[in-house]
Write a protein that holds these residues in place. Structure first.
Motif, PDB file in Angstrom:
ATOM      1  N   MET A   6      15.023  98.933  30.868  1.00  0.00           N
ATOM      2  CA  MET A   6      14.706  97.519  31.022  1.00  0.00           C
ATOM      3  C   MET A   6      15.930  96.765  31.576  1.00  0.00           C
ATOM      4  SD  MET A   6      13.304  94.819  28.180  1.00  0.00           S
ATOM      5  CE  MET A   6      12.934  93.132  28.624  1.00  0.00           C
ATOM      6  N   THR A   7      15.670  95.844  32.498  1.00  0.00           N
ATOM      7  CA  THR A   7      16.755  95.085  33.117  1.00  0.00           C
ATOM      8  C   THR A   7      17.386  94.147  32.105  1.00  0.00           C
ATOM      9  OG1 THR A   7      15.558  95.137  35.216  1.00  0.00           O
ATOM     10  CG2 THR A   7      17.367  93.584  35.020  1.00  0.00           C
ATOM     11  N   PRO A   8      18.723  94.155  31.978  1.00  0.00           N
ATOM     12  CA  PRO A   8      19.388  93.248  31.020  1.00  0.00           C
ATOM     13  C   PRO A   8      19.095  91.785  31.342  1.00  0.00           C
ATOM     14  CG  PRO A   8      20.896  94.945  31.817  1.00  0.00           C
ATOM     15  CD  PRO A   8      19.673  95.048  32.654  1.00  0.00           C
ATOM     16  N   ARG A   9      19.113  90.959  30.300  1.00  0.00           N
ATOM     17  CA  ARG A   9      18.804  89.538  30.482  1.00  0.00           C
ATOM     18  C   ARG A   9      19.768  88.837  31.437  1.00  0.00           C
ATOM     19  NH1 ARG A   9      19.879  84.563  28.057  1.00  0.00           N
ATOM     20  NH2 ARG A   9      18.079  83.132  28.044  1.00  0.00           N
ATOM     21  N   PRO A  10      21.098  89.090  31.363  1.00  0.00           N
ATOM     22  CA  PRO A  10      21.995  88.428  32.326  1.00  0.00           C
ATOM     23  C   PRO A  10      21.664  88.767  33.772  1.00  0.00           C
ATOM     24  CG  PRO A  10      23.254  89.336  30.506  1.00  0.00           C
ATOM     25  CD  PRO A  10      21.862  89.855  30.355  1.00  0.00           C
ATOM     26  N   VAL A  11      21.219  89.991  34.012  1.00  0.00           N
ATOM     27  CA  VAL A  11      20.858  90.397  35.375  1.00  0.00           C
ATOM     28  C   VAL A  11      19.602  89.658  35.829  1.00  0.00           C
ATOM     29  CG1 VAL A  11      20.196  92.346  36.855  1.00  0.00           C
ATOM     30  CG2 VAL A  11      21.939  92.648  35.076  1.00  0.00           C
ATOM     31  N   ARG A  12      18.658  89.456  34.913  1.00  0.00           N
ATOM     32  CA  ARG A  12      17.448  88.709  35.267  1.00  0.00           C
ATOM     33  C   ARG A  12      17.792  87.253  35.589  1.00  0.00           C
ATOM     34  NH1 ARG A  12      15.366  91.309  30.606  1.00  0.00           N
ATOM     35  NH2 ARG A  12      15.223  89.305  29.507  1.00  0.00           N
ATOM     36  N   VAL A  13      18.702  86.680  34.797  1.00  0.00           N
ATOM     37  CA  VAL A  13      19.137  85.301  35.070  1.00  0.00           C
ATOM     38  C   VAL A  13      19.834  85.224  36.423  1.00  0.00           C
ATOM     39  CG1 VAL A  13      20.665  83.446  34.303  1.00  0.00           C
ATOM     40  CG2 VAL A  13      19.307  84.711  32.626  1.00  0.00           C
ATOM     41  N   LEU A  14      20.694  86.190  36.702  1.00  0.00           N
ATOM     42  CA  LEU A  14      21.401  86.214  37.979  1.00  0.00           C
ATOM     43  C   LEU A  14      20.425  86.365  39.142  1.00  0.00           C
ATOM     44  CD1 LEU A  14      23.993  86.309  39.639  1.00  0.00           C
ATOM     45  CD2 LEU A  14      24.103  88.777  39.193  1.00  0.00           C
ATOM     46  N   THR A  15      19.415  87.196  38.970  1.00  0.00           N
ATOM     47  CA  THR A  15      18.410  87.376  40.023  1.00  0.00           C
ATOM     48  C   THR A  15      17.675  86.074  40.301  1.00  0.00           C
ATOM     49  OG1 THR A  15      18.105  89.698  39.364  1.00  0.00           O
ATOM     50  CG2 THR A  15      16.374  88.692  40.707  1.00  0.00           C
ATOM     51  N   ALA A  16      17.334  85.344  39.236  1.00  0.00           N
ATOM     52  CA  ALA A  16      16.668  84.053  39.416  1.00  0.00           C
ATOM     53  C   ALA A  16      17.572  83.072  40.151  1.00  0.00           C
ATOM     54  CB  ALA A  16      16.262  83.489  38.055  1.00  0.00           C
ATOM     55  N   LEU A  17      18.869  83.080  39.822  1.00  0.00           N
ATOM     56  CA  LEU A  17      19.814  82.203  40.518  1.00  0.00           C
ATOM     57  C   LEU A  17      19.938  82.578  41.991  1.00  0.00           C
ATOM     58  CD1 LEU A  17      22.718  81.782  37.937  1.00  0.00           C
ATOM     59  CD2 LEU A  17      21.235  79.987  38.827  1.00  0.00           C
ATOM     60  N   LEU A  18      19.914  83.874  42.288  1.00  0.00           N
ATOM     61  CA  LEU A  18      20.000  84.319  43.680  1.00  0.00           C
ATOM     62  C   LEU A  18      18.770  83.883  44.472  1.00  0.00           C
ATOM     63  CD1 LEU A  18      21.460  87.905  43.175  1.00  0.00           C
ATOM     64  CD2 LEU A  18      22.603  85.954  44.224  1.00  0.00           C
ATOM     65  N   ILE A  19      17.610  83.973  43.840  1.00  0.00           N
ATOM     66  CA  ILE A  19      16.384  83.511  44.508  1.00  0.00           C
ATOM     67  C   ILE A  19      16.461  82.014  44.761  1.00  0.00           C
ATOM     68  CG2 ILE A  19      13.893  83.234  44.236  1.00  0.00           C
ATOM     69  CD1 ILE A  19      13.891  85.827  42.615  1.00  0.00           C
ATOM     70  N   ALA A  20      16.944  81.266  43.768  1.00  0.00           N
ATOM     71  CA  ALA A  20      17.088  79.817  43.938  1.00  0.00           C
ATOM     72  C   ALA A  20      18.106  79.486  45.029  1.00  0.00           C
ATOM     73  CB  ALA A  20      17.511  79.186  42.614  1.00  0.00           C
ATOM     74  N   THR A  21      19.175  80.277  45.125  1.00  0.00           N
ATOM     75  CA  THR A  21      20.192  80.041  46.160  1.00  0.00           C
ATOM     76  C   THR A  21      19.622  80.285  47.548  1.00  0.00           C
ATOM     77  OG1 THR A  21      21.919  80.716  44.607  1.00  0.00           O
ATOM     78  CG2 THR A  21      22.492  80.672  46.942  1.00  0.00           C
ATOM     79  N   ALA A  22      18.870  81.381  47.703  1.00  0.00           N
ATOM     80  CA  ALA A  22      18.248  81.665  49.001  1.00  0.00           C
ATOM     81  C   ALA A  22      17.279  80.547  49.391  1.00  0.00           C
ATOM     82  CB  ALA A  22      17.529  83.005  48.948  1.00  0.00           C
ATOM     83  N   ALA A  23      16.489  80.076  48.416  1.00  0.00           N
ATOM     84  CA  ALA A  23      15.539  78.989  48.695  1.00  0.00           C
ATOM     85  C   ALA A  23      16.284  77.697  49.032  1.00  0.00           C
ATOM     86  CB  ALA A  23      14.623  78.780  47.493  1.00  0.00           C
ATOM     87  N   ALA A  24      17.367  77.412  48.300  1.00  0.00           N
ATOM     88  CA  ALA A  24      18.137  76.197  48.559  1.00  0.00           C
ATOM     89  C   ALA A  24      18.767  76.228  49.942  1.00  0.00           C
ATOM     90  CB  ALA A  24      19.226  76.037  47.496  1.00  0.00           C
ATOM     91  N   THR A  25      19.175  77.405  50.395  1.00  0.00           N
ATOM     92  CA  THR A  25      19.748  77.533  51.736  1.00  0.00           C
ATOM     93  C   THR A  25      18.733  77.134  52.795  1.00  0.00           C
ATOM     94  OG1 THR A  25      21.147  79.341  50.966  1.00  0.00           O
ATOM     95  CG2 THR A  25      20.868  79.120  53.330  1.00  0.00           C
ATOM     96  N   VAL A  26      17.506  77.607  52.634  1.00  0.00           N
ATOM     97  CA  VAL A  26      16.444  77.262  53.593  1.00  0.00           C
ATOM     98  C   VAL A  26      16.154  75.761  53.553  1.00  0.00           C
ATOM     99  CG1 VAL A  26      14.034  77.642  54.202  1.00  0.00           C
ATOM    100  CG2 VAL A  26      15.436  79.564  53.453  1.00  0.00           C
ATOM    101  N   VAL A  27      16.102  75.187  52.354  1.00  0.00           N
ATOM    102  CA  VAL A  27      15.815  73.752  52.220  1.00  0.00           C
ATOM    103  C   VAL A  27      16.888  72.916  52.910  1.00  0.00           C
ATOM    104  CG1 VAL A  27      15.653  71.849  50.573  1.00  0.00           C
ATOM    105  CG2 VAL A  27      14.472  73.996  50.107  1.00  0.00           C
ATOM    106  N   VAL A  28      18.158  73.286  52.698  1.00  0.00           N
ATOM    107  CA  VAL A  28      19.251  72.539  53.321  1.00  0.00           C
ATOM    108  C   VAL A  28      19.169  72.629  54.841  1.00  0.00           C
ATOM    109  CG1 VAL A  28      21.748  72.394  53.578  1.00  0.00           C
ATOM    110  CG2 VAL A  28      20.766  72.787  51.336  1.00  0.00           C
ATOM    111  N   GLU A  29      18.849  73.801  55.359  1.00  0.00           N
ATOM    112  CA  GLU A  29      18.760  73.967  56.805  1.00  0.00           C
ATOM    113  C   GLU A  29      17.604  73.164  57.394  1.00  0.00           C
ATOM    114  OE1 GLU A  29      18.513  78.129  56.784  1.00  0.00           O
ATOM    115  OE2 GLU A  29      20.638  78.408  56.343  1.00  0.00           O
ATOM    116  N   VAL A  30      16.484  73.096  56.663  1.00  0.00           N
ATOM    117  CA  VAL A  30      15.352  72.284  57.131  1.00  0.00           C
ATOM    118  C   VAL A  30      15.730  70.806  57.151  1.00  0.00           C
ATOM    119  CG1 VAL A  30      13.012  71.520  56.568  1.00  0.00           C
ATOM    120  CG2 VAL A  30      13.599  73.944  56.425  1.00  0.00           C
TER     121      VAL A  30
END
Length: 271
Positions: A1-25
């Motif tokens: 099972m994926t550790p909880r800190p890794v799941r939190v980090l993955t969610a932050l990475l997804i949010a960062t990728a989405a935020a990058t697209v939003v800023v560029e738009v």
């Protein structure tokens, strides 16, 4: 099972990728002018967004390259997006500044978690297993750990090519007013392509402990700076020198520091 800190980090990475697209738009929406340079820089920013998806994959797979990749992505993202926010004249739009602040906070949080959180650090220590031919036959063994400074030097040097090609392609738009620089821009583009192969070969032999490869990559770094920065200043002006030259200087500094640290680390021999 994926550790909880890794799941939190993955969610932050997804949010960062989405935020990058939003800023560029937002940048595209508020941009007062959309010339060749703006199109090239926006395209590079969008392509670089895929790097965050690669980073998510590497974190999930417990790859050691996740740490240096996060550092390079953060550096290039903040410079690439920041230079789109600041217009050639006037003040940047408030929504763009706010979105850039959020993106910067996300990027820095990701870097801190990857480099400082003990749970994530323990997760990234795990090495993938690879097939090895032994006397008893084919078996799986844990791959030897890679030197993190060698990985950092590799990834930082790999960024030279796009960081050279972006201003070179941007300078194409200035040639109709300055045709005498056409040959220089063509050489600039060819140099940006060639340096990717030099960095690839150097990185391969650096991983095997070659002192000559470290010297070759150091010389390549200095040559890239000596070639790229003057052209940025001449063809793109002071604004282009800051927007396009600064990320290359940072990448070169990271490469040089990583090479220096790697030189004091004994080479690991694969078994």
């Amino acid at each position: 099972m994926t550790p909880r800190p890794v799941r939190v980090l993955t969610a932050l990475l997804i949010a960062t990728a989405a935020a990058t697209v939003v800023v560029e738009v937002l940048n595209f929406w508020y941009a007062p002018e959309r010339g060749v340079g703006f199109a090239v820089r926006t395209g590079w920013a969008l392509v670089r967004t895929l790097g965050w998806l690669i980073l998510i994959f590497q974190v999930r797979r417990a790859r050691a390259t996740a740490k240096p990749l996060s550092l390079i992505l953060t550096m290039t993202t903040l410079f690439a997006v920041g230079r789109l926010i600041v217009p050639s004249s006037g003040r940047p739009p408030l929504p763009g500044l706010i979105s850039f602040g959020v993106l910067a906070l996300l990027c820095l949080t990701v870097v801190v978690l990857l480099h400082r959180h003990p749970g994530i650090d323990a997760h990234l220590i795990h090495q993938p297993r690879r097939p090895v031919l032994t006397r008893e036959g084919l078996s799986l063994r844990e791959a030897p750990p890679s030197d993190p400074w060698v990985l950092t030097a590799r990834l930082a040097s790999f960024s030279y090519s796009p960081l050279m090609l972006v201003p070179a392609l941007t300078a194409v738009g200035t040639l109709r007013h300055r045709p005498e620089w056409t040959l220089a821009v063509i050489l600039w583009i060819l140099a940006g392509i060639a340096v990717s192969y030099v960095a690839l070969l150097s990185a391969y032999f650096i991983g095997r402990g070659s002192h000559r490869a470290r010297a070759a990559l150091t010389s390549t770094t200095l040559a890239v700076l000596a070639f790229d920065l003057p052209l940025c200043g001449i063809l793109l002006g002071e604004d282009g020198l800051i927007r396009d030259g600064a990320p290359l200087v940072v990448a070169a500094a990271i490469t040089g520091y990583a090479l220096r640290r790697a030189a004091h680390t004994p080479a690991r021999v694969a078994v």
